[in-house]
Design an enzyme around this catalytic site. Structure first.
Site, PDB file in Angstrom:
ATOM      1  N   ASP A   1       8.682  -0.500 -12.047  1.00 21.23           N
ATOM      2  CA  ASP A   1       8.925  -0.147 -10.416  1.00 21.23           C
ATOM      3  C   ASP A   1       9.675  -1.433  -9.926  1.00 21.23           C
ATOM      4  OD1 ASP A   1       8.621   1.436  -8.162  1.00 21.23           O
ATOM      5  OD2 ASP A   1       6.638   0.465  -7.684  1.00 21.23           O
TER       6      ASP A   1
ATOM      7  N   HIS B   1      -1.538   0.967  -3.724  1.00 24.52           N
ATOM      8  CA  HIS B   1      -0.010   0.581  -4.091  1.00 24.52           C
ATOM      9  C   HIS B   1       0.501   0.244  -2.802  1.00 24.52           C
ATOM     10  CE1 HIS B   1       3.570   0.993  -6.860  1.00 24.52           C
ATOM     11  NE2 HIS B   1       4.052   0.903  -5.528  1.00 24.52           N
TER      12      HIS B   1
ATOM     13  N   HIS C   1       3.296  -1.604  -0.410  1.00 28.93           N
ATOM     14  CA  HIS C   1       4.360  -2.502  -0.180  1.00 28.93           C
ATOM     15  C   HIS C   1       4.251  -3.570   0.979  1.00 28.93           C
ATOM     16  CE1 HIS C   1       7.624  -0.358  -2.757  1.00 28.93           C
ATOM     17  NE2 HIS C   1       6.635  -0.058  -3.298  1.00 28.93           N
TER      18      HIS C   1
ATOM     19  N   CYS D   1      12.493   0.204  -2.699  1.00 28.55           N
ATOM     20  CA  CYS D   1      12.628   1.675  -3.094  1.00 28.55           C
ATOM     21  C   CYS D   1      13.971   1.934  -2.511  1.00 28.55           C
ATOM     22  CB  CYS D   1      11.435   2.338  -2.311  1.00 28.55           C
ATOM     23  SG  CYS D   1      11.637   4.013  -2.573  1.00 28.55           S
TER      24      CYS D   1
ATOM     25  N   ASN E   1       7.044  -4.213  -3.862  1.00 24.22           N
ATOM     26  CA  ASN E   1       5.455  -4.236  -3.740  1.00 24.22           C
ATOM     27  C   ASN E   1       5.040  -5.614  -3.467  1.00 24.22           C
ATOM     28  OD1 ASN E   1       5.011  -1.470  -4.851  1.00 24.22           O
ATOM     29  ND2 ASN E   1       6.215  -2.319  -6.811  1.00 24.22           N
TER      30      ASN E   1
END
Length: 300
Positions: free
Chosen positions: A16, A207, A209, A240, A249
């Protein structure tokens, strides 16, 4: 509510994180990063993504990476497999855990994967059936759980609906993703309270950010609700591409520092994580997006 005694960290930096970095990272460097992270004691290191290299060029070598890593006992190496072609490629590399991803926002789903939420889940049905037949573990991700760049606030009930459907597909765990980092602690608690009505709290992960600097506060709030699994990214890698302005993140280093200070066990060696973060930051040519890492580096 008391904090959990221990927390599992799912390291998402090698997938990611790196998939959204512009700097080229070689296969050798990815293998070295993953092996450093596993050696630090992380129970899960997201190692690759079996998607079209046209859309995610940074992950084009995932098959080579998975074939070359020296796997650490006690560490899983999940990979993203959005379709049957990706699933079959993952199986050829000995992948034992896969991940699927959906969104709680219709607009984000269409922008991200060009289909509605229901269509996206239907696409995963064959993948999940095939995975269950081979006893492959399946993890689900839900994006935009606290806000969407196109729709604004997202109703917790919408998140609960998608999360329940992922459970029905066979996911052992559903990771709730604040993709644009707009969540705050009280909103996080309300979200988890709503989702936990249809998905057991022991099968939820967070999860977060850190776009608005709220990730650690949201993790703490989620822990107060009973969540004990969190995704984080070494050195705060990534962002993203479909959420303009969204930073990466929350950094693994920052999460570990907070958990240590709270007396929460992780089984992870903090010093080795710092070294891994400095290693990959040197590779991509920028400083870590981790305040703890920067503070510790200044002491060296």
């Amino acid at each position: 509510m008391a904090l959990p005694k221990s927390v599992k960290i799912v390291e998402v930096g090698p997938r990611d994180g790196l998939q959204n970095e512009k700097a080229t990272v070689t296969t050798d460097q990815k293998v070295a990063l993953i092996e450093r992270l596993a050696a630090a004691g992380l129970q899960a290191v997201e190692a690759g993504s079996f998607v079209s290299p046209k859309w995610v060029p940074q992950m084009a070598d995932s098959a080579d990476v998975l074939r070359r890593i020296q796997r650490q006992p006690g560490t899983s190496y999940p990979c993203l497999t959005p379709n049957m072609k990706g699933f079959e490629a993952a199986m050829d590399c000995g992948v034992e855990e896969i991940a699927i991803f959906g969104a709680a926002s219709e607009s984000f789903s269409r922008k991200n994967i060009n289909c509605s939420i229901d269509e996206s889940l239907a696409r995963f049905a064959d993948v999940c059936d095939a995975a269950r037949a081979k006893n492959i573990r399946i993890r689900g991700y839900v994006s935009c759980v606290l806000g969407c760049p196109y729709e604004g606030d997202i109703a917790p009930e919408a998140v609960a609906d998608v999360s329940a459907k992922m459970l029905e597909l066979g996911c052992y765990e559903v990771s709730l993703g604040d993709t644009i980092g707009v969540g705050t602690p009280e909103r996080t608690k309300r979200l988890i309270e709503t989702v936990a009505k249809v998905v057991p709290i022991t099968r939820l992960a967070g999860h977060f950010h850190d776009t608005y600097g709220q990730a650690l506060a949201n993790i703490y709030a989620a822990m107060e609700m009973g969540v004990s699994v969190f995704d984080s990214s070494i050195a705060g890698l990534g962002g993203c591409p479909y959420a303009k302005g969204a930073s990466g993140n929350v950094a693994t280093e920052d999460v570990l520092y907070m958990l240590q200070g709270c007396g929460v066990e992780t089984g992870v060696d903090f010093d080795q994580i710092l070294q891994a973060g400095w290693f990959i930051s040197d590779v991509i040519g920028r400083v870590p997006v981790s305040r703890v890492s920067l503070a510790m580096k200044a002491k060296v």
